[in-house]
Design an enzyme around this catalytic site. Structure first.
Site, PDB file in Angstrom:
ATOM      1  CG  ASP A   1      54.639  16.713  20.995  1.00 30.61           C
ATOM      2  OD1 ASP A   1      54.607  15.482  21.157  1.00 30.61           O
ATOM      3  OD2 ASP A   1      55.321  17.260  20.098  1.00 30.61           O
TER       4      ASP A   1
ATOM      5  CB  SER B   1      52.775   2.621   7.226  1.00 31.50           C
ATOM      6  OG  SER B   1      52.178   3.811   6.747  1.00 31.50           O
TER       7      SER B   1
ATOM      8  CB  ILE C   1      59.573  11.659  14.556  1.00 36.59           C
ATOM      9  CG1 ILE C   1      60.881  11.786  15.312  1.00 36.59           C
ATOM     10  CG2 ILE C   1      58.824  10.416  14.991  1.00 36.59           C
ATOM     11  CD1 ILE C   1      61.645  13.052  15.050  1.00 36.59           C
TER      12      ILE C   1
ATOM     13  CE  LYS D   1      58.399  14.225  22.796  1.00 41.80           C
ATOM     14  NZ  LYS D   1      57.883  15.279  21.826  1.00 41.80           N
TER      15      LYS D   1
END
Ligand code: NAP
Length: 308
Positions: A168, A36, A14, A90
């Site tokens: 999800d 990361s 995402i 989210k």
């Protein structure tokens, strides 16, 4: 106005598909760092941990937390305590209480906190909300069926505790429902199907009821191959409203009223810019509460093992 320097934490699907392009298009933010463990973004300074980012880059005023929900709380808490504005992908957390703790911490530290629900930024959601506001909802039916192998390849976290399984994607439908319904509903029954050996459901059926007798059903399934279905149909005293393609299209009594390409994340970053400017908090827990209630109330059924 100078742009707020922002860091993305968790450079996965995402972050690459949506956050980086939307940040690039939004003049209020400048992508200035990443956190990361495995990758990063060309030309952008990367840190292995959020602690190193916060210590090394006091100029970075905001972070976008794009990792799975199980890892979100610790990162959010650390960033808030370091005085940074925080955007949460989210679902905003793995539990309801941890998100409540973040709200209190953001208030104490005087930083912006934004629990994003990207589906609420689908083109037709505001129009659907306005149309329903003048009508009586009688019933609603959510059908949210997709192919987990197609949309979540290699994502082991979705099957682990706190990963939510089929909720999800299902929580996206619930984020639209809770935004557009004029009155709240509550979960009254649920059935959750867990593949043998997995810790998260692959399918779930939920029933809801509202104070005026309205009923809602939701059918979430991750085993759908072929055409994918992300629909919400709502019957009212004055016609039927249908949102399809996750809210990109709206029809009323079968007539197309709106059809627009996805620009959800541009809307999210416009909203975050506003919250940062005002140092405000925008966290709505309603979709997460419905999922928590489904886990609490739902019957659990073990179904065939499922390999990705
Ligand atoms: P993903 O592809 O698995 O990426 C998540 C990234 O988070 C990983 O690549 C990893 O990045 C980092 N990470 C940090 N801690 C981790 C941990 N304990 N386990 C696994 N990864 C960890 O997942 P995603 O699809 O981007 O989803 C991330 C969040 O965005 C989820 O909450 C999801 O619900 C939400 N979301 C996803 C989509 C979608 O279409 N995929 C759409 C909307 C929202 P590093 O290797 O860089 O550390």
């Amino acid at each position: 106005m100078t742009a707020t320097k922002i860091a993305i934490v968790g450079v996965g699907k995402i972050a690459r598909d949506q956050h980086i392009p939307s940040i690039t298009r939004n003049g209020a933010f400048e992508l200035s760092a990443t956190v990361s463990r495995h990758s990063g973004v060309d030309g952008v300074e990367n840190f292995a941990t959020i602690e190193e980012l916060l210590a090394g880059r006091p100029d970075v005023g905001a972070v976008a937390l794009c990792m799975p929900p199980q890892a979100r709380f610790d990162a959010a808490w650390t960033a808030i305590k370091a005085g940074r504005h925080v955007l949460l992908e989210k679902p905003p957390g793995a539990t309801v209480a941890e998100v409540e703790a973040l709200i209190a911490a953001a208030r104490d530290e005087g930083v912006a906190l934004f629990a994003t629900w990207h589906s609420r930024y689908a083109a037709s959601v505001p129009a659907a909300k306005a149309w329903l506001a003048k009508r009586q909802v009688q019933s609603a039916r959510i059908t949210w069926k997709e192919d987990v192998r197609r949309w979540h390849p290699g994502q082991e976290w979705i099957w682990q505790p706190g990963g939510l399984g089929v909720f999800d994607p299902g929580i996206n439908a619930l984020s639209i429902l809770t935004e557009i319904l004029p009155q709240p509903v509550r979960v009254t029954a649920a059935e959750l199907q867990f593949p043998d050996g997995r810790d998260a459901p692959i399918a779930a059926q939920l029933q809801f009821a509202g104070a005026s007798g309205e009923t809602v059903s939701a059918d979430f399934d991750w085993r759908q191959t072929g055409p994918q279905t992300w629909n919400i149909e709502i019957e009212t005293n004055d016609g039927q409203l249908k949102l399809s393609s996750g809210g990109a299209e709206m029809t009323i009594d079968g007539k197309v009223m709106m059809q627009e390409a996805d620009s959800e994340y541009d809307g999210i970053y416009a909203r975050f810019a506003q919250l940062v400017a005002e140092t405000s908090i925008d966290v709505d827990l309603a979709p997460l509460v419905h999922v928590a209630d489904a886990f609490m109330l739902g019957r659990r059924i073990v179904v065939d093992a499922f390999e990705m």
